[in-house]
Write a protein that holds these residues in place. Structure first.
Motif, PDB file in Angstrom:
ATOM      1  N   ASN A  81      61.918  43.785  43.237  1.00 14.36           N
ATOM      2  CA  ASN A  81      63.066  43.035  43.335  1.00 14.36           C
ATOM      3  C   ASN A  81      62.916  41.737  44.092  1.00 14.36           C
ATOM      4  OD1 ASN A  81      64.484  44.872  41.582  1.00 14.36           O
ATOM      5  ND2 ASN A  81      65.214  45.895  43.254  1.00 14.36           N
ATOM      6  N   VAL A  82      62.453  42.162  45.520  1.00 14.79           N
ATOM      7  CA  VAL A  82      62.245  40.844  46.305  1.00 14.79           C
ATOM      8  C   VAL A  82      61.234  39.888  45.830  1.00 14.79           C
ATOM      9  CG1 VAL A  82      61.519  40.207  48.502  1.00 14.79           C
ATOM     10  CG2 VAL A  82      62.992  42.182  48.202  1.00 14.79           C
ATOM     11  N   GLY A  83      60.223  40.758  45.289  1.00 13.97           N
ATOM     12  CA  GLY A  83      59.085  39.667  44.534  1.00 13.97           C
ATOM     13  C   GLY A  83      59.653  38.839  43.426  1.00 13.97           C
ATOM     14  N   GLN A  84      60.653  39.166  42.547  1.00 17.64           N
ATOM     15  CA  GLN A  84      61.175  38.424  41.538  1.00 17.64           C
ATOM     16  C   GLN A  84      61.980  37.304  42.402  1.00 17.64           C
ATOM     17  OE1 GLN A  84      63.173  40.234  38.214  1.00 17.64           O
ATOM     18  NE2 GLN A  84      64.563  38.558  38.164  1.00 17.64           N
ATOM     19  N   SER A  85      62.713  37.548  43.465  1.00 18.60           N
ATOM     20  CA  SER A  85      63.193  36.419  43.992  1.00 18.60           C
ATOM     21  C   SER A  85      62.314  35.421  44.645  1.00 18.60           C
ATOM     22  CB  SER A  85      64.325  37.045  45.182  1.00 18.60           C
ATOM     23  OG  SER A  85      65.235  37.650  44.451  1.00 18.60           O
ATOM     24  N   THR A  86      61.396  35.976  45.282  1.00 18.36           N
ATOM     25  CA  THR A  86      60.461  35.172  46.111  1.00 18.36           C
ATOM     26  C   THR A  86      59.538  34.278  45.087  1.00 18.36           C
ATOM     27  OG1 THR A  86      60.077  36.860  47.798  1.00 18.36           O
ATOM     28  CG2 THR A  86      58.308  35.101  47.642  1.00 18.36           C
ATOM     29  N   ILE A  87      59.027  34.725  43.856  1.00 16.83           N
ATOM     30  CA  ILE A  87      58.537  33.887  43.119  1.00 16.83           C
ATOM     31  C   ILE A  87      59.517  33.078  42.158  1.00 16.83           C
ATOM     32  CG2 ILE A  87      58.436  35.323  41.087  1.00 16.83           C
ATOM     33  CD1 ILE A  87      55.582  35.039  40.516  1.00 16.83           C
TER      34      ILE A  87
ATOM     35  N   ALA B  21      62.565  38.840  54.051  1.00 19.77           N
ATOM     36  CA  ALA B  21      62.157  37.845  55.576  1.00 19.77           C
ATOM     37  C   ALA B  21      60.803  37.849  55.448  1.00 19.77           C
ATOM     38  CB  ALA B  21      62.862  38.630  56.349  1.00 19.77           C
ATOM     39  N   VAL B  22      60.131  38.762  55.308  1.00 21.85           N
ATOM     40  CA  VAL B  22      58.470  38.865  55.543  1.00 21.85           C
ATOM     41  C   VAL B  22      57.925  37.917  54.541  1.00 21.85           C
ATOM     42  CG1 VAL B  22      56.310  40.032  55.809  1.00 21.85           C
ATOM     43  CG2 VAL B  22      58.297  40.831  56.771  1.00 21.85           C
ATOM     44  N   ALA B  23      58.212  38.162  53.181  1.00 21.08           N
ATOM     45  CA  ALA B  23      57.534  37.406  52.158  1.00 21.08           C
ATOM     46  C   ALA B  23      57.865  35.947  52.259  1.00 21.08           C
ATOM     47  CB  ALA B  23      57.900  37.841  50.796  1.00 21.08           C
ATOM     48  N   GLY B  24      59.170  35.519  52.617  1.00 24.00           N
ATOM     49  CA  GLY B  24      59.740  34.348  52.748  1.00 24.00           C
ATOM     50  C   GLY B  24      59.021  33.484  53.871  1.00 24.00           C
ATOM     51  N   VAL B  25      58.976  34.034  54.960  1.00 27.12           N
ATOM     52  CA  VAL B  25      58.087  33.480  55.997  1.00 27.12           C
ATOM     53  C   VAL B  25      56.521  33.349  55.711  1.00 27.12           C
ATOM     54  CG1 VAL B  25      57.255  33.688  58.359  1.00 27.12           C
ATOM     55  CG2 VAL B  25      59.611  34.211  57.795  1.00 27.12           C
TER      56      VAL B  25
ATOM     57  N   ASN C  81      62.146  29.343  57.409  1.00 26.81           N
ATOM     58  CA  ASN C  81      62.578  29.846  58.903  1.00 26.81           C
ATOM     59  C   ASN C  81      63.625  30.922  58.946  1.00 26.81           C
ATOM     60  OD1 ASN C  81      61.180  27.537  59.744  1.00 26.81           O
ATOM     61  ND2 ASN C  81      63.094  26.345  59.798  1.00 26.81           N
ATOM     62  N   LEU C  82      63.171  31.741  59.739  1.00 31.73           N
ATOM     63  CA  LEU C  82      64.228  32.884  59.964  1.00 31.73           C
ATOM     64  C   LEU C  82      65.079  32.728  61.050  1.00 31.73           C
ATOM     65  CD1 LEU C  82      64.643  36.010  59.120  1.00 31.73           C
ATOM     66  CD2 LEU C  82      62.739  36.657  60.950  1.00 31.73           C
ATOM     67  N   TYR C  83      66.061  32.818  60.843  1.00 33.60           N
ATOM     68  CA  TYR C  83      67.337  32.537  61.728  1.00 33.60           C
ATOM     69  C   TYR C  83      67.921  33.703  62.384  1.00 33.60           C
ATOM     70  CZ  TYR C  83      66.863  27.752  59.752  1.00 33.60           C
ATOM     71  OH  TYR C  83      66.395  26.636  59.309  1.00 33.60           O
TER      72      TYR C  83
END
Length: 356
Positions: free
Chosen positions: A29-35, A294-298, A304-306
């Motif tokens: 699920n996160v992979g879909q959002s990230t890509i 969060a890890v994939a985004g960074v 940035n992680l806030y």
């Protein structure tokens, strides 16, 4: 896919496999959002992404549904059933549209955090629509009410309070604070609207699947009608023919990933996990997507992680677990009462005098 139970090691293997399956689902699920975020940053239109991913999913699920249900008698596809499928597709398209636009304005971490308000939104809508009875004196209802309030408070916090940067992926660059804050709030508002629509979609989907118990067929029609619903909105607004020609880079891979993995493998694994472990176990892993995102985004997107996102995500997760816990206890109580009612006639018959 079947898990064999064989004593202590068999039970341990079952638990380990169930855990691995759920981590895989959340990574998917996160992979879909990230890509998707990477593809949009590379110039892919969210309109093109949604139309093509829906079409690919429908094309894949049609033969798969025919194969899986080839020897099963399914309910007839009358006009009313097709209309219900169309409603599911239209609502699903609307919810995903707001979700994808929200992620484009913000990032996958905020999208994963906001997705955890769905149980609270579903509970609130079910009460408003009188699909669920709210007993204020019941402690389980009180827990769900508190969980709903906490989830909403966390969502407001994660959108309006960014706070200081914990991990700065753009050190030394001009952050453009005003524009970034405006985009963050816009993205959060879009995600909130999308998740409320998704909550409505969940309520209707649960009802329709009970009426038509063939999950793959339901998902096929959902993707088909979501694609059809998107065309009147996207074709007039995306008139540039070049936008519909997707180059073989991250933009193409994002569409294929969403169509094949997100709606193909992801749905199969999720359905299997629901069958083996149950809905409460599956739901417990939802907040894990926040950490993965969060890890994939960074690492992959340079986001940035806030501090506000971290604190708000924790608050949302607490509210999420409170709602799920209250619902799980209610389900257990309902099952116990149903078993007691079923055993009552037998007990009464055992103690009744014989007829003459």
């Amino acid at each position: 896919m079947e898990i064999r139970r064989g004593g202590r090691w068999g039970s341990f293997g079952q638990e380990a496999l169930g855990f691995a399956i759920m981590v895989t689902v959340e990574c998917t699920n996160v992979g879909q959002s990230t890509i998707y975020k990477a593809a949009v940053s590379a110039g892919l239109s969210h309109r093109v992404f949604m139309v093509y991913s829906y079409a690919i999913s429908a094309i894949v699920l049609l033969p798969l549904s025919l194969f899986v249900y080839r020897n099963k008698a399914l309910p007839p596809l009358n006009l009313l059933t097709v209309a219900k499928f169309f409603l599911l597709g239209a609502l699903g398209f609307a919810g995903q549209y707001f979700g994808y636009v929200g992620i484009a304005y913000s990032n996958p971490t905020l999208g994963s955090a906001m997705s955890n308000i769905v149980p609270a939104s579903t509970f609130l809508l079910a009460v408003l629509l009188r699909m669920e009875i709210l007993n204020i004196k019941s402690w389980t209802s009180q827990i769900k009410i508190v969980g709903t309030i906490v989830s909403i408070a966390g969502a407001i916090m994660v959108v309006l309070f960014k706070g200081p940067v914990l991990i700065d992926s753009h050190a030394g660059e001009d952050p453009g604070t005003t524009a970034a804050d405006s985009d963050w709030i816009t993205g959060g508002a879009m995600l909130a609207i999308g998740n409320v629509i998704v909550a409505v979609w969940y309520i209707l989907q649960a009802k329709f699947v009970r009426e038509y118990p063939a999950e793959l067929v339901v998902v096929f029609f959902y993707n088909l009608f979501a694609c059809i619903s998107s065309l009147p909105f996207f074709l007039p607004s995306e008139t540039n023919a070049a936008a519909w020609r997707v180059p073989a880079d991250v933009r193409l891979w994002s569409i294929l990933y969403a169509g094949l993995i997100g709606s193909g493998f992801g749905i199969y694994v999720h359905t299997w996990a629901l069958h083996v472990k149950g809905p409460v176990y599956v739901a417990l892993f939802r907040p894990l997507s926040i950490a993965i995102a969060a890890v994939a985004g960074v690492l992959l997107l340079g986001d940035n992680l806030y501090l506000g996102c971290v604190i708000g995500s924790i608050v949302i997760s607490i509210g999420f677990y409170l709602v799920i816990w209250g619902k799980a206890v209610e389900n257990q109580n309902d099952e116990f009462e149903a078993e007691t009612d079923a055993d009552a006639p037998l007990l009464n018959n055992q103690h009744s005098p014989p007829s003459v």
